[in-house]
Design a protein around this motif. Structure first.
Motif, PDB file in Angstrom:
ATOM      1  N   ILE A  32       0.854  -1.100  -0.095  1.00  0.00           N
ATOM      2  CA  ILE A  32      -0.100  -0.040   0.063  1.00  0.00           C
ATOM      3  C   ILE A  32       0.847   1.195   0.107  1.00  0.00           C
ATOM      4  O   ILE A  32       1.865   1.313   0.486  1.00  0.00           O
ATOM      5  N   ILE A  33       0.348   2.088  -0.642  1.00  0.00           N
ATOM      6  CA  ILE A  33       1.111   3.325  -0.726  1.00  0.00           C
ATOM      7  C   ILE A  33       0.346   4.697  -0.830  1.00  0.00           C
ATOM      8  O   ILE A  33      -1.024   4.775  -1.057  1.00  0.00           O
TER       9      ILE A  33
ATOM     10  N   SER B 176      -4.524   6.927  -0.999  1.00  0.00           N
ATOM     11  CA  SER B 176      -3.646   5.626  -0.588  1.00  0.00           C
ATOM     12  C   SER B 176      -4.206   4.452  -1.271  1.00  0.00           C
ATOM     13  O   SER B 176      -5.448   4.140  -0.855  1.00  0.00           O
ATOM     14  N   SER B 177      -3.399   3.796  -1.979  1.00  0.00           N
ATOM     15  CA  SER B 177      -3.972   2.703  -2.583  1.00  0.00           C
ATOM     16  C   SER B 177      -2.659   1.653  -2.845  1.00  0.00           C
ATOM     17  O   SER B 177      -1.999   1.252  -1.988  1.00  0.00           O
ATOM     18  N   THR B 178      -2.661   1.092  -4.042  1.00  0.00           N
ATOM     19  CA  THR B 178      -1.824   0.010  -4.605  1.00  0.00           C
ATOM     20  C   THR B 178      -0.959   0.670  -5.613  1.00  0.00           C
ATOM     21  O   THR B 178      -1.261   1.531  -6.689  1.00  0.00           O
ATOM     22  N   PRO B 179       0.378   0.213  -5.906  1.00  0.00           N
ATOM     23  CA  PRO B 179       1.181   0.434  -7.011  1.00  0.00           C
ATOM     24  C   PRO B 179       0.068   0.043  -8.237  1.00  0.00           C
ATOM     25  O   PRO B 179       0.337   0.947  -9.490  1.00  0.00           O
ATOM     26  N   SER B 180      -0.345  -0.896  -8.309  1.00  0.00           N
ATOM     27  CA  SER B 180      -1.358  -1.418  -9.542  1.00  0.00           C
ATOM     28  C   SER B 180      -2.586  -0.334  -9.651  1.00  0.00           C
ATOM     29  O   SER B 180      -2.736   0.146 -11.119  1.00  0.00           O
ATOM     30  N   ASN B 181      -2.994   0.327  -8.716  1.00  0.00           N
ATOM     31  CA  ASN B 181      -4.018   1.285  -9.046  1.00  0.00           C
ATOM     32  C   ASN B 181      -3.358   2.865  -9.530  1.00  0.00           C
ATOM     33  O   ASN B 181      -3.915   3.315 -10.238  1.00  0.00           O
ATOM     34  N   LEU B 182      -1.989   2.916  -8.814  1.00  0.00           N
ATOM     35  CA  LEU B 182      -1.406   4.037  -9.468  1.00  0.00           C
ATOM     36  C   LEU B 182      -1.179   4.099 -10.877  1.00  0.00           C
ATOM     37  O   LEU B 182      -1.181   5.012 -11.478  1.00  0.00           O
ATOM     38  N   ALA B 183      -0.752   2.706 -11.242  1.00  0.00           N
ATOM     39  CA  ALA B 183      -0.392   2.663 -12.606  1.00  0.00           C
ATOM     40  C   ALA B 183      -1.740   3.032 -13.443  1.00  0.00           C
ATOM     41  O   ALA B 183      -1.479   3.664 -14.429  1.00  0.00           O
TER      42      ALA B 183
END
Length: 265
Positions: free
Chosen positions: A124-125, A188-195
């Protein structure tokens, strides 16, 4: 006297009901095999883990994991699409036999459901536009940050981002839409959602601000299911050893599982 008899009958009825309920749950693995299908709850709309492909068919690492599990169990797979917030309630309501939905193993959740040994991981990021300077939780004070309700992001950010205004969404898809349409500036979420956000809104110049935490993911099931839990644990261990779970994860996430997960036993 009549009151005592009534009380006794009520107690017996309650015990019989509880016993019957326990019996139904205790034989869940046998019931799955008899039914010839396993109902697996999947949180759709989570990039890389579970989402719809170009043909609107479910795909992702969690979907492939569920497919492999059903195949090895020798039954048909029935996917039960849910939101992130509904993952544990769906299991408790017995609308699914298992939950494979990027569900992090936490002490709070372990009080109400059982988990397998870890089958994958999630990071999580905190992310946002390059123009906003954020290095840690202290920089979130006074800012609006979006996240998905009933996730580890929600728990960790609520605890550590003191003074931030938290906007909660029901699923990752809504969070992503809110970010790319400018309803929120930080998430605040995940690297995949950021992508996915970068893909859909490249002009926003989104970037990772800081990593919050890594969490192990487990296959969740109702408590008091020793036979089902034993089978699922053995399946996870076997598919770590033969490399299938790592191959599934790498196919979608572009990296190998950590050695601590891949060597689960």
């Amino acid at each position: 006297m009549k009151l005592n008899k009534l009380f006794t009958r009520s107690c017996i009825a309650t015990l019989l009901f509880c016993g019957a309920t326990h019996a139904v749950l205790a034989d869940q693995l046998d019931d799955i095999k008899k039914a010839g299908k396993v109902r697996v709850a999947i949180a759709m709309g989570t990039p890389l883990f579970s989402f719809a492909d170009a043909n609107l068919q479910p795909t992702g690492s969690d979907v492939d994991t569920a497919t492999q599990l059903a195949q090895d169990l020798g039954v048909k797979l029935e996917l039960v699409p849910i939101t992130n917030a509904a993952r544990v309630p769906t299991l408790q309501a017995q609308r699914a036999d298992l939950v494979i939905a990027d569900l992090s193993i936490t002490p709070e959740r372990a009080k109400v459901v059982d988990f397998s040994v870890p089958y994958a991981v999630i990071t999580i990021i905190v992310g946002g536009p390059k123009s906003i300077k954020i290095k840690d939780y202290a920089d979130l004070a006074g800012k609006r940050i979006g996240l998905t309700r009933a996730t580890v992001n929600d728990t960790v950010t609520t605890q550590l981002a003191k003074g931030a205004e938290i906007m909660r969404y029901e699923d990752d898809a809504t969070l992503i839409t809110s970010m790319v349409t400018g309803q929120i500036d930080i998430f605040s979420s995940t690297p995949s959602n950021l992508a996915e956000m970068i893909k859909r809104a490249p002009a926003k110049n989104l970037e990772l601000k800081f990593a919050q935490k890594d969490f192990d993911l487990g296959i969740a099931m109702n408590k008091d299911q020793p036979k089902l839990k034993e089978w699922v644990n053995a399946w996870v261990v076997a598919n770590h050893k033969n490399g299938k779970l790592n191959a599934i994860y790498k196919k979608y996430h572009g990296r190998d599982l950590p050695a601590t997960i891949a060597n689960a036993s």
